[in-house]
Design a protein around this motif. Structure first.
Motif, PDB file in Angstrom:
ATOM      1  N   LEU A 648       0.823  -1.203   0.000  1.00  0.00           N
ATOM      2  CA  LEU A 648       0.000   0.000   0.000  1.00  0.00           C
ATOM      3  C   LEU A 648       0.862   1.259   0.000  1.00  0.00           C
ATOM      4  O   LEU A 648       0.593   2.212  -0.749  1.00  0.00           O
ATOM      5  CB  LEU A 648      -0.928  -0.023   1.215  1.00  0.00           C
ATOM      6  N   GLU A 649       1.888   1.280   0.824  1.00  0.00           N
ATOM      7  CA  GLU A 649       2.758   2.462   0.908  1.00  0.00           C
ATOM      8  C   GLU A 649       3.491   2.702  -0.411  1.00  0.00           C
ATOM      9  O   GLU A 649       3.712   3.850  -0.814  1.00  0.00           O
ATOM     10  CB  GLU A 649       3.746   2.281   2.059  1.00  0.00           C
ATOM     11  N   ASN A 650       3.848   1.619  -1.091  1.00  0.00           N
ATOM     12  CA  ASN A 650       4.502   1.744  -2.395  1.00  0.00           C
ATOM     13  C   ASN A 650       3.565   2.413  -3.402  1.00  0.00           C
ATOM     14  O   ASN A 650       3.972   3.301  -4.164  1.00  0.00           O
ATOM     15  CB  ASN A 650       4.916   0.359  -2.894  1.00  0.00           C
ATOM     16  N   ALA A 651       2.285   1.990  -3.395  1.00  0.00           N
ATOM     17  CA  ALA A 651       1.303   2.571  -4.315  1.00  0.00           C
ATOM     18  C   ALA A 651       1.029   4.036  -3.964  1.00  0.00           C
ATOM     19  O   ALA A 651       0.920   4.893  -4.856  1.00  0.00           O
ATOM     20  CB  ALA A 651       0.009   1.768  -4.279  1.00  0.00           C
ATOM     21  N   GLU A 652       0.925   4.330  -2.670  1.00  0.00           N
ATOM     22  CA  GLU A 652       0.649   5.713  -2.268  1.00  0.00           C
ATOM     23  C   GLU A 652       1.811   6.632  -2.611  1.00  0.00           C
ATOM     24  O   GLU A 652       1.610   7.798  -2.996  1.00  0.00           O
ATOM     25  CB  GLU A 652       0.348   5.752  -0.770  1.00  0.00           C
ATOM     26  N   ALA A 653       3.035   6.128  -2.497  1.00  0.00           N
ATOM     27  CA  ALA A 653       4.199   6.939  -2.880  1.00  0.00           C
ATOM     28  C   ALA A 653       4.175   7.229  -4.376  1.00  0.00           C
ATOM     29  O   ALA A 653       4.494   8.343  -4.817  1.00  0.00           O
ATOM     30  CB  ALA A 653       5.484   6.209  -2.503  1.00  0.00           C
ATOM     31  N   ALA A 654       3.764   6.228  -5.166  1.00  0.00           N
ATOM     32  CA  ALA A 654       3.684   6.429  -6.616  1.00  0.00           C
ATOM     33  C   ALA A 654       2.610   7.457  -6.966  1.00  0.00           C
ATOM     34  O   ALA A 654       2.767   8.228  -7.926  1.00  0.00           O
ATOM     35  CB  ALA A 654       3.390   5.099  -7.301  1.00  0.00           C
ATOM     36  N   MET A 655       1.521   7.483  -6.189  1.00  0.00           N
ATOM     37  CA  MET A 655       0.462   8.466  -6.430  1.00  0.00           C
ATOM     38  C   MET A 655       0.985   9.890  -6.261  1.00  0.00           C
ATOM     39  O   MET A 655       0.572  10.806  -6.986  1.00  0.00           O
ATOM     40  CB  MET A 655      -0.699   8.219  -5.451  1.00  0.00           C
ATOM     41  N   LYS A 656       1.897  10.066  -5.312  1.00  0.00           N
ATOM     42  CA  LYS A 656       2.402  11.411  -5.016  1.00  0.00           C
ATOM     43  C   LYS A 656       3.584  11.797  -5.907  1.00  0.00           C
ATOM     44  O   LYS A 656       3.933  12.972  -6.004  1.00  0.00           O
ATOM     45  CB  LYS A 656       2.819  11.485  -3.548  1.00  0.00           C
ATOM     46  N   SER A 657       4.207  10.811  -6.514  1.00  0.00           N
ATOM     47  CA  SER A 657       5.403  11.074  -7.308  1.00  0.00           C
ATOM     48  C   SER A 657       5.030  11.559  -8.707  1.00  0.00           C
ATOM     49  O   SER A 657       4.207  10.926  -9.385  1.00  0.00           O
ATOM     50  CB  SER A 657       6.241   9.800  -7.416  1.00  0.00           C
TER      51      SER A 657
END
Length: 774
Positions: A648-657
């Motif tokens: 989940l944290e990996n996906a959320e980081a990609a959303m912000k990047s």
């Protein structure tokens, strides 16, 4: 990421690894030809049977469960049923599964063969040849069967025959007595008598029947919106959510409203301030959304969560034809026979009317049938798309039956037409399906085409102009089977929904196929009448399992207990037992672990665990294993250990990047990560289900809700990122949804305590909102 997740999960579930191996090394699907088109013809029903040599020295060949002959027609004559029975009874008695089942019930292997041989001999010598015998032994139940149902029905006939015998030659009398007592313990001949509260009142049933897009549910919901105390029950969380939303936002005009009142309410639009807005709570197995407490609060729920003992003025039971569904139909039967409401509206297909009349003969309740015609015309187009996706138009919905096909079509349509595609399929969480539907319905979102599975057939209001069948065949887990008449009509009927066309568009819908060869099948099938339902499903009452266990050997398997309820128990001519999904898998799971009590086993059998999703199931095994070790299942540490939090944290980081890179620094690929995120959502939903039934041991309810909201936001973003036009990312679109302020059950309890609510109010909150019927 999925491979990493699977690698991390396996070492930590050593005691439970057999489940993973079972799913990985199960039997390979056999290559079998598609069923003959004659099975689905409009002519008289044909007997799907093999010729067996009845000579004692010639054994019938082994027949696999899915290959056993069956009698598909629902209007077959009594003589034809008798012929079918006589032609196949010997083959049934020689099946190893039938013999093994009797041995599992405590019958010595030798006696099992003798009993079955005596049964076959009785059939061969004319025991069942009279009209009276056909009726007494319920042979007519062989009509409308499939391979699994014919096994259950033959078993019922066998137990009826056995009960009529004084003795069977060569078989110990104690053996036959034990089997007869087992059948008595499993028998439910008068299911209506189990609902004493409902039998003490006179109820009025109003059936609203008709094709898709005929307004039948709309009329029932208007009666609900006008009621002081009422409940809606449907088959899906998605439907419960939609009705909850529409009632709270005043989108259902109550029965009796004047034109002036309706015009005034229209000025508000969808809003909790709308004069027609009704406070409505939502209750499903995995979620509670509480808007208020009091006598005037409505409830929207799934059928399994319906509190039948709660007195209501009006109740609406949707998709009543699902009363015949082999896995879930007992929920609808339970509602029809036991719901304590003055006025009960049943919405669904015409096929359910004769069956409901038969059920209500036993209850003595009044019934009125309102029939509706389709509000807009539905036209089958002259030509298919001939495989050319560039001919897809704005407002089209392409229906496919696998996740891979849906996303392949999405990519091709976007590349060939330049239009964006929303997607709707069964594995998507209901909240995401609703968001995708809203994008498709919004003319300003830029999502002009919908790619969906048969999940579009229920629970979504969609502005579909044309339905395109990618195929009229669907894989059922064993082979490709032709869609049923009901399925084709349900899906095709979503086209041209009344009131959802543009001002400059002619009302009506169209339907066609992607492949040339499928169009004649579709046209022919849509012209057919759906055969009437013959049987309602019933589930064994909870206390029955203890009685069955006491009549079985001490070492009987869990599967034997459930098989006894299905195969030994008799029921009325218009009823059939529920057939639990994945029965063998679930029972093996419980027996392998070995520490479940009988109530535990019944509890797990009823749980909506994703038995086909091995990755999700491994985590649920960890939940249950942790429960038996410490009685406390802390969610987040387990998710961290198994890699889900990192996912989940990996996906959320990609959303912000800006470059779409996750915590690993690599570019995030939504198409690769979406299946894992969907599995994560199933795990959270399963934990919520457990927490509502055991909030002490599964106490991380607030954390689960927070993770669920984060995950749904991520899933929605992934679907948007998977839209590509000319190689560029799609424009991020926020759907337009009116907010509804709600509380969780725990928040409602705390609020009641803080406000010094009376004990009566607290009891109302606890009994009406927090109860979780099993």
């Amino acid at each position: 990421m999925q491979r990493v997740l699977w690698a991390r999960a396996r070492p930590r579930i050593a005691p439970l690894q057999w489940i993973g191996h079972r799913f990985r090394s199960g039997p390979k699907p056999s290559k079998k030809p598609k069923p003959s088109p004659s099975h689905h013809s409009s002519g008289p029903p044909s007997f799907q049977q093999k010729k067996w040599d009845k000579k004692p020295n010639n054994r019938a060949p082994t027949v696999s469960p899915d290959a056993f002959p069956f009698l598909e027609g629902t209007t077959v004559s009594a003589q034809a049923v008798l012929t079918f029975f006589q032609s196949n009874v010997l083959a049934w008695t020689l099946r190893r599964t039938v013999q093994d089942r009797l041995v599992g019930f405590g019958v010595p292997a030798g006696d099992a063969k003798k009993l079955l041989a005596a049964f076959a001999h009785a059939a061969d010598t004319g025991f069942f040849d009279t009209t009276e015998a056909v009726e007494k032994y319920d042979l007519l139940k062989l009509r409308g069967t499939d391979s699994m149902e014919v096994d259950v029905t033959f078993s019922h006939i066998f137990f009826r025959w056995l009960a009529a015998q004084d003795s069977v030659r060569g078989v110990d009398a104690a053996t036959t007595t034990a089997l007869v007592r087992l059948a008595e313990a499993a028998t439910v001949m008068h299911p209506a008598e189990e609902h004493l509260l409902a039998r003490s009142m006179r109820r009025k049933f109003i059936m609203h029947v008709g094709p898709t897009n005929s307004g039948k549910t709309h009329h029932a919901l208007r009666a609900l919106a006008a009621a002081k105390v009422g409940v809606y029950a449907g088959p899906l969380r998605l439907l419960a959510y939609e009705i909850w939303e529409r009632l709270n936002l005043g989108q259902i005009v109550p029965l009796g409203a004047t034109e002036e009142q309706t015009a005034e309410a229209t000025k508000f639009g969808p809003s909790t301030d709308n004069p027609f807005a009704r406070r409505c709570n939502m209750v499903t197995g995995e979620e509670r959304k509480m808007v208020g407490v009091g006598a005037d609060v409505l409830v929207s729920c799934t059928v399994e969560m319906l509190q039948i003992g709660l007195h209501a003025d009006v109740a609406v039971i949707d998709e009543i034809q699902m009363i015949g569904d082999p896995q879930r139909g007992s929920g609808w039967t339970h509602a029809v026979l036991g719901l304590c409401a003055k006025e009960i509206h049943l919405c669904g297909e015409e096929t359910a009317v004769p069956l409901i009349r038969e059920l209500l003969k036993e209850t003595g309740d009044e019934i009125i049938v309102n029939r509706y015609e389709r509000l807009t015309p539905l036209e089958v187009e002259q030509d298919s798309l001939d495989g050319d996706l560039s001919r897809v138009q704005k407002g089209d919905c392409i229906v496919a039956f696998s996740r891979s096909a849906i996303f392949a079509l999405k990519r091709q349509v976007e590349m060939q037409t330049g239009m964006r595609c929303a997607v709707v399929y069964g594995k998507l969480p209901p909240e995401i399906r609703s968001e995708q539907a809203a994008l498709f319905n919004d003319p300003d979102s830029g999502y002009d085409v919908l790619i969906g599975s048969d999940a579009i057939g229920m629970g979504l209001n969609l502005k579909i102009r044309r339905v395109i069948f990618e195929s009229v065949w669907k894989f059922d887990g064993k082979r490709d089977t032709l869609l049923s008449v009901s399925q084709m009509k349900q899906i095709a009927g979503r086209a041209g929904r009344f009131g959802m066309h543009g001002a400059d568009e002619k009302p009506g819908g169209f339907v066609t196929t992607l492949k040339v060869e499928d169009l004649p099948i579709l046209r022919k099938t849509l012209a057919l009448q759906v055969p009437p339902l013959l049987y309602a499903r019933i589930a064994p009452p909870g206390p029955m399992f203890a009685g069955l266990a006491s009549r079985l050997p001490a070492n009987a398997t869990t599967e034997s207990i459930f098989l006894a309820s299905m195969h030994a128990g008799l029921c009325p001519p218009y009823c059939r037992p529920n057939i639990p999904d994945q029965l063998s898998t679930v029972c093996d799971y419980m027996d392998q672990l070995g520490h479940f009590t009988l109530p535990d086993k019944v509890f797990i059998m009823q749980a909506p665990f994703p038995w086909r999703d091995r990755t999700a199931l491994e985590t649920i095994n960890t939940f249950i294993g942790t429960y038996y070790q410490s009685m406390n299942v802390d969610l987040v540490p387990i998710l961290e250990r198994l890699g889900y939090m990192e996912m989940l944290e990996n996906a959320e980081a990609a959303m912000k990047s800006p470059e779409g890179r996750g915590t690993t620094g690599r570019r995030f690929k939504p198409s690769n990560e979406l299946p894992g995120l969907e599995t994560f959502h199933k795990i959270l939903v399963a934990y919520m289900w457990l927490s509502f039934r055991n909030p002490v041991s599964y106490s991380a309810q607030d954390q689960t809700m927070e993770l669920k909201e984060r995950l749904e936001h991520t899933l929605h973003w992934c679907l948007q990122e998977m839209t590509r036009i000319d190689g560029k990312n799609s424009v991020h679109v926020q759907s337009k949804r009116a907010p509804i302020v709600f509380k969780t059950p725990r928040e409602m309890q705390l609020e009641a305590q803080q406000l010094g609510a009376s004990e009566a109010q607290k009891r109302t909150v606890s009994a009406e909102l927090l109860s979780a019927p099993i």
